[in-house]
Design an enzyme around this catalytic site. Sequence first.
Site, PDB file in Angstrom:
ATOM      1  N   ASN A 244       0.827  -1.206   0.000  1.00 23.40           N
ATOM      2  CA  ASN A 244       0.000   0.000   0.000  1.00 23.40           C
ATOM      3  C   ASN A 244       0.863   1.259   0.000  1.00 23.40           C
ATOM      4  O   ASN A 244       1.801   1.365   0.776  1.00 23.40           O
ATOM      5  CB  ASN A 244      -0.879   0.029   1.253  1.00 23.40           C
ATOM      6  CG  ASN A 244      -2.201  -0.646   1.026  1.00 23.40           C
ATOM      7  OD1 ASN A 244      -2.375  -1.351   0.055  1.00 23.40           O
ATOM      8  ND2 ASN A 244      -3.138  -0.440   1.935  1.00 23.40           N
ATOM      9  N   HIS A 245       0.539   2.202  -0.851  1.00 25.03           N
ATOM     10  CA  HIS A 245       1.122   3.545  -0.812  1.00 25.03           C
ATOM     11  C   HIS A 245       2.641   3.494  -0.968  1.00 25.03           C
ATOM     12  O   HIS A 245       3.353   3.059  -0.072  1.00 25.03           O
ATOM     13  CB  HIS A 245       0.775   4.273   0.493  1.00 25.03           C
ATOM     14  CG  HIS A 245      -0.653   4.178   0.879  1.00 25.03           C
ATOM     15  ND1 HIS A 245      -1.075   4.159   2.183  1.00 25.03           N
ATOM     16  CD2 HIS A 245      -1.781   4.079   0.129  1.00 25.03           C
ATOM     17  CE1 HIS A 245      -2.385   4.057   2.228  1.00 25.03           C
ATOM     18  NE2 HIS A 245      -2.836   3.999   0.989  1.00 25.03           N
ATOM     19  N   VAL A 246       3.108   3.950  -2.092  1.00 22.01           N
ATOM     20  CA  VAL A 246       4.529   3.870  -2.421  1.00 22.01           C
ATOM     21  C   VAL A 246       5.066   5.288  -2.535  1.00 22.01           C
ATOM     22  O   VAL A 246       4.414   6.180  -3.066  1.00 22.01           O
ATOM     23  CB  VAL A 246       4.720   3.097  -3.738  1.00 22.01           C
ATOM     24  CG1 VAL A 246       6.182   2.792  -3.982  1.00 22.01           C
ATOM     25  CG2 VAL A 246       3.915   1.801  -3.719  1.00 22.01           C
TER      26      VAL A 246
END
Length: 660
Positions: free
Chosen positions: A596-598
């Site tokens: 999740n979320h980079v």
Amino acid sequence: MLLLTEAEARLVRALGQAVFPRDATEVPDGIEADVVGYIDRLLHASLPFERSQIRALLQLFDKGFAVWAMSPTARLVSAPVDEVTAYLRSWEESTVYARRMGLEGLRSLLMMAWFGSERVNEVLGVLDAPDVDGPMPFLAPGTPDTPPPDRFLGRPAGLFEFSDYKGVVHDRCDVVVVGSGPGGAITALELARRGHDVVLLEAGPVARKADLVRDGGLTMNRWFWDSGMRTTRGNVVLPTLQAKVLGGGSLINCAICLRARESALEAWEEDWGVEGLTPDDLAPHYDAVEAFMGVAATPDAVQGPRNDLFTRACRERGLEPEPILRNVDGCRGSGGCVYGCPNGAKLSTDRRGVPELIAAGGRVYTSAVVDRVVMRNGRAVGVEGHTTEPFKGNRAGTVRIEARHVVLAAGVINTPVICQQSGLTAEPIGANLRMHPSTVVAGYIPDLDVHPWYGATQGVHTLSLIEHGIKLEALWADPALMALRMQGIGRGLKRQLRDYRNTLIWDAWVSGDDSVGTVRVVRGLPRPSIVYDIGPADARRLQEASAVLAEMMFSVGATKVYPGIHGLPPTLTAMEDVAELRRSPVSPQDIPSGSNHVFGTMAMGDDPTRAATDSRGAVHGVQNLWVADTSLFPSSPGVNPMLTAMALGHRLAGTLAEEL
């Protein structure tokens, strides 16, 4: 015409029956669900490299069967179903991480194929609503039943698509922005509003209403880089999904809009020397973006049972639930965010941002892949690339855009890749890859129709544990993807799936402070090398998050909880079982994780030996080259990152306006 060979079709049929065998219930088996037909359709839709990967995965299991059976003549396709199931279970229970991941890849493929059957969805209750894209049956009485306005793009002048191109795409402008996701679209729009000549490039096509389908496999195939098969390597294998479509990640995410935490901004300043990004500095940019994007709390009327139970569970466990702030207008609770919101209620940037950019005089080129930044005497003067045929990947004509300034907003993976392909070799470019590692927990509540596929995709969360690096959320994505949390193969798996309508799906992500990686171009390889290691402290956070979610589920009546942690019992049946989950030693490879979320691969900072960009987003050592996506974040923003990317894009537009 079948793309699968006859031998491959037999192999898929045998594997499908082992995972979804025939039993005495009405739940379809692999043959009834036409698993073979779905995988053949998926191969037809896949790009050549991804097609070869699917075939290689199938062959891996075929060739391994004779070794497992200790007979050189043993054939998987002719073995009894129970024997094939036992063979696959040996992969699932293996102490070798790579074997478990191989099995997870096969399960993912077969799960998508099985859920591709309308009959499967009908039996499990996924199609209970008369119209899955219409208002959900749980909506509160009196809730307006008017559909949101049609926000899907037509064919306005200023929007160019693959069918418009005849050879070379050539244009000149003040600023070219690469990437139409949250940061890029806002940057381009604000510059155009200030009277500047702007070109926005997007590698993917336009997604219109007719293109959006409730099918996880086809959605990933159409709207993600590498057909959704991009993964990391390192001490874990994580799927990492980057959108390749007009609107970028905003088209397929859950629309969560939160301001970066003050503690995160302070860490960026103290640890990286980032200046001018205090909460007060960012407040006017957040205010402007929130107003434009229609950010508001998710209303109670569209939460649905999955979110409502999460709220109740938080209160039972002394946590504070909050309705999630989202850029949505007219949500009907149909849980279709990951497919691109076929209702058009989610205000992704293809619906709110790109139309206004075109109206302000900007030009948007889709299916235009940027390969490199053109530089002259240390100054960025444009970009070059190529056009690609949507859904086929064929390189067609060339793209050449001349510009006074270049803004890269191509995403955390592709922005450093473009820089590296442009000859920028500074070590920080592509270093410091950061994520919010995540995990999902499922729980079964007897005699309660949870219908997890109904309700706002993510309508409620709790930030009560955020200072410990843990965020807990209610979640939905796609029936096949969410069902992967249910462990096992064969009849046991089908029993769990039969109770899907009674199942809670909640998730957690952690700060990622102890985990890091790199993105590097490797000559000769069709994809960038993405290496990422989850550190022991983040593994402990994921373990604790799983334990808290399990306790929450038991507190609202769950009788079974499936944490999915290797080496621990696959099913917890009482609150007392959580103690073992919490105290047992686990490694990063034991915990089912996603990416999740980079962020972080073009980190801001004052030291060019550590950071790729300065505090404004300008690339160190190159004039007129800027970045406007989450790769700027040196570390976790403490919350979901989209709103901060938009705010930084809004701020960058003001900076560039002064430069111009």
